[in-house]
Motif scaffolding. Structure first.
Motif, mmCIF file in Angstrom:
data_model
loop_
_atom_site.group_PDB
_atom_site.id
_atom_site.type_symbol
_atom_site.label_atom_id
_atom_site.label_comp_id
_atom_site.label_asym_id
_atom_site.label_seq_id
_atom_site.Cartn_x
_atom_site.Cartn_y
_atom_site.Cartn_z
ATOM 1 N N GLY A 42 0.929 -1.003 -0.195
ATOM 2 C CA GLY A 42 -0.033 0.029 0.223
ATOM 3 C C GLY A 42 1.103 1.206 0.084
ATOM 4 N N ILE A 43 0.455 2.545 -0.959
ATOM 5 C CA ILE A 43 1.371 3.425 -0.248
ATOM 6 C C ILE A 43 -0.006 4.636 0.640
ATOM 7 C CG2 ILE A 43 1.637 5.409 -1.577
ATOM 8 C CD1 ILE A 43 1.690 4.444 -4.478
ATOM 9 N N VAL A 44 1.119 4.997 1.517
ATOM 10 C CA VAL A 44 0.623 6.058 2.119
ATOM 11 C C VAL A 44 0.495 7.362 2.164
ATOM 12 C CG1 VAL A 44 0.099 7.193 4.711
ATOM 13 C CG2 VAL A 44 1.558 4.931 4.645
ATOM 14 N N ARG A 45 -0.854 8.008 1.498
ATOM 15 C CA ARG A 45 -1.088 9.278 1.291
ATOM 16 C C ARG A 45 -1.150 10.632 1.838
ATOM 17 N NH1 ARG A 45 0.844 8.845 -3.940
ATOM 18 N NH2 ARG A 45 -0.112 6.623 -5.373
ATOM 19 N N SER A 46 -1.418 10.212 2.923
ATOM 20 C CA SER A 46 -1.382 11.255 3.823
ATOM 21 C C SER A 46 -1.299 11.122 5.221
ATOM 22 C CB SER A 46 -2.081 12.646 3.225
ATOM 23 O OG SER A 46 -3.576 11.935 3.732
ATOM 24 N N VAL A 47 -1.086 11.925 5.985
ATOM 25 C CA VAL A 47 -0.861 11.695 8.042
ATOM 26 C C VAL A 47 -1.350 13.225 8.233
ATOM 27 C CG1 VAL A 47 0.254 10.603 9.619
ATOM 28 C CG2 VAL A 47 0.676 9.945 7.463
ATOM 29 N N GLN A 48 -1.869 13.469 9.133
ATOM 30 C CA GLN A 48 -2.463 14.296 9.876
ATOM 31 C C GLN A 48 -2.393 13.807 11.358
ATOM 32 O OE1 GLN A 48 -5.664 16.263 8.100
ATOM 33 N NE2 GLN A 48 -7.267 14.331 8.728
ATOM 34 N N ILE A 49 -2.285 14.736 11.700
ATOM 35 C CA ILE A 49 -2.944 14.678 13.765
ATOM 36 C C ILE A 49 -4.078 15.115 13.484
ATOM 37 C CG2 ILE A 49 -1.742 15.368 16.132
ATOM 38 C CD1 ILE A 49 -0.251 13.270 14.153
ATOM 39 N N THR A 50 -4.823 14.986 14.202
ATOM 40 C CA THR A 50 -6.380 14.891 14.729
ATOM 41 C C THR A 50 -6.895 15.043 16.277
ATOM 42 O OG1 THR A 50 -7.665 13.420 14.872
ATOM 43 C CG2 THR A 50 -7.561 13.908 12.538
ATOM 44 N N TRP A 51 -8.027 16.423 16.234
ATOM 45 C CA TRP A 51 -7.916 16.407 17.855
ATOM 46 C C TRP A 51 -9.490 15.996 18.084
ATOM 47 C CZ3 TRP A 51 -11.251 20.501 19.451
ATOM 48 C CH2 TRP A 51 -11.079 21.572 18.071
ATOM 49 N N SER A 52 -9.974 15.500 19.031
ATOM 50 C CA SER A 52 -11.382 15.855 19.800
ATOM 51 C C SER A 52 -10.821 16.113 21.085
ATOM 52 C CB SER A 52 -12.199 14.549 19.629
ATOM 53 O OG SER A 52 -11.270 13.654 19.728
ATOM 54 N N TRP A 64 -3.930 8.388 8.983
ATOM 55 C CA TRP A 64 -3.822 8.024 7.257
ATOM 56 C C TRP A 64 -4.742 7.686 7.030
ATOM 57 C CZ3 TRP A 64 -2.371 5.945 12.555
ATOM 58 C CH2 TRP A 64 -2.929 4.688 12.532
ATOM 59 N N ARG A 65 -4.184 7.954 5.845
ATOM 60 C CA ARG A 65 -4.932 7.656 4.416
ATOM 61 C C ARG A 65 -3.948 7.479 3.813
ATOM 62 N NH1 ARG A 65 -9.755 11.214 3.754
ATOM 63 N NH2 ARG A 65 -9.641 12.784 5.555
ATOM 64 N N TYR A 66 -4.736 6.122 2.327
ATOM 65 C CA TYR A 66 -3.879 5.084 1.841
ATOM 66 C C TYR A 66 -4.498 4.206 1.180
ATOM 67 C CZ TYR A 66 -6.076 1.639 4.736
ATOM 68 O OH TYR A 66 -6.993 0.663 5.189
ATOM 69 N N GLU A 67 -3.574 3.573 0.112
ATOM 70 C CA GLU A 67 -4.255 2.955 -1.489
ATOM 71 C C GLU A 67 -3.561 1.588 -1.103
ATOM 72 O OE1 GLU A 67 -3.525 5.004 -5.223
ATOM 73 O OE2 GLU A 67 -3.300 6.236 -4.043
ATOM 74 N N TYR A 68 -5.023 1.105 -1.740
ATOM 75 C CA TYR A 68 -3.854 0.004 -2.246
ATOM 76 C C TYR A 68 -4.701 -0.686 -3.349
ATOM 77 C CZ TYR A 68 -7.907 -1.948 0.742
ATOM 78 O OH TYR A 68 -9.038 -2.500 1.149
ATOM 79 N N SER A 69 -3.868 -1.583 -3.957
ATOM 80 C CA SER A 69 -4.427 -2.600 -5.271
ATOM 81 C C SER A 69 -5.092 -4.178 -4.601
ATOM 82 C CB SER A 69 -4.195 -2.250 -6.664
ATOM 83 O OG SER A 69 -3.759 -0.424 -6.711
ATOM 84 N N LYS A 79 -7.238 5.627 8.022
ATOM 85 C CA LYS A 79 -7.073 5.476 9.454
ATOM 86 C C LYS A 79 -6.953 5.937 10.761
ATOM 87 C CE LYS A 79 -6.910 1.224 12.298
ATOM 88 N NZ LYS A 79 -8.446 0.162 12.710
ATOM 89 N N ARG A 80 -7.525 5.472 11.295
ATOM 90 C CA ARG A 80 -7.464 6.722 12.791
ATOM 91 C C ARG A 80 -7.400 5.593 14.655
ATOM 92 N NH1 ARG A 80 -11.320 11.290 15.749
ATOM 93 N NH2 ARG A 80 -10.028 12.316 16.710
ATOM 94 N N ALA A 81 -5.803 6.006 14.766
ATOM 95 C CA ALA A 81 -5.154 5.596 15.542
ATOM 96 C C ALA A 81 -6.698 5.748 16.775
ATOM 97 C CB ALA A 81 -4.510 6.214 16.885
ATOM 98 N N THR A 82 -6.483 4.667 17.722
ATOM 99 C CA THR A 82 -8.194 4.308 18.802
ATOM 100 C C THR A 82 -7.453 5.156 20.017
ATOM 101 O OG1 THR A 82 -7.089 2.018 18.935
ATOM 102 C CG2 THR A 82 -8.910 2.580 17.363
ATOM 103 N N LYS A 83 -6.164 4.912 20.095
ATOM 104 C CA LYS A 83 -6.183 5.586 21.333
ATOM 105 C C LYS A 83 -5.611 6.957 21.066
ATOM 106 C CE LYS A 83 -5.616 1.207 24.509
ATOM 107 N NZ LYS A 83 -5.112 1.195 25.021
ATOM 108 N N ALA A 84 -5.291 8.074 22.107
ATOM 109 C CA ALA A 84 -5.078 8.901 21.730
ATOM 110 C C ALA A 84 -3.811 9.291 21.827
ATOM 111 C CB ALA A 84 -5.479 10.421 22.755
ATOM 112 N N LEU A 85 -2.576 10.086 21.398
ATOM 113 C CA LEU A 85 -0.970 9.705 21.555
ATOM 114 C C LEU A 85 -1.156 10.496 23.102
ATOM 115 C CD1 LEU A 85 0.210 10.390 18.655
ATOM 116 C CD2 LEU A 85 -0.022 8.226 18.976
ATOM 117 N N LEU A 86 -2.058 12.221 23.162
ATOM 118 C CA LEU A 86 -1.487 12.946 23.761
ATOM 119 C C LEU A 86 -2.751 13.840 24.281
ATOM 120 C CD1 LEU A 86 1.414 14.565 24.526
ATOM 121 C CD2 LEU A 86 1.146 16.067 23.001
ATOM 122 N N THR A 87 -2.730 13.801 25.530
ATOM 123 C CA THR A 87 -3.398 15.198 25.859
ATOM 124 C C THR A 87 -3.502 16.512 25.635
ATOM 125 O OG1 THR A 87 -3.445 14.406 28.191
ATOM 126 C CG2 THR A 87 -5.017 12.819 26.962
ATOM 127 N N GLY A 88 -4.676 17.146 25.924
ATOM 128 C CA GLY A 88 -4.518 19.035 26.119
ATOM 129 C C GLY A 88 -3.898 18.482 27.189
#
Length: 94
Positions: A42-52, A64-69, A79-88
């Motif tokens: 697969g190819i990872v097309r983008s990675v970003q840090i999201t928050w809630s 991260w967004r990815y593609e494969y054939s 795919k979004r991580a199921t656990k937070a990396l860091l809290t505020g």
């Protein structure tokens, strides 16, 4: 009265144990099935840090967004991580 409570406790405990056994067996069967699935790169097309906002402050998670054939058909997913990396309330030290 005590015997009735013991019976209820035994039934509840047995039911819980049976549920755990079924859940575990389902995981084992899925893992075995995955071994026969086709593999591809697969190819990872983008990675970003999201928050809630959570009850412990702001939660930062990678997404991260990815593609494969497979069989000449392209698939896209994210795919979004199921656990937070860091809290505020924590500090990031770089």
């Amino acid at each position: 009265m005590v015997a009735k409570r013991q019976l209820i406790l035994a039934l509840v405990t047995s039911a819980f144990g049976a549920l755990l056994l079924v859940y575990g067996a389902k995981g084992v069967l899925l893992e075995r099935a995955q071994k026969s699935w086709p593999r591809t790169d697969g190819i990872v097309r983008s990675v970003q840090i999201t928050w809630s906002d959570g009850k412990n402050g702001r939660l930062w998670c990678p997404e991260w967004r990815y593609e494969y054939s497979v069989d000449d058909r392209r698939y896209f997913n994210r795919k979004r991580a199921t656990k937070a990396l860091l809290t505020g309330r924590q500090r990031l030290i770089a």
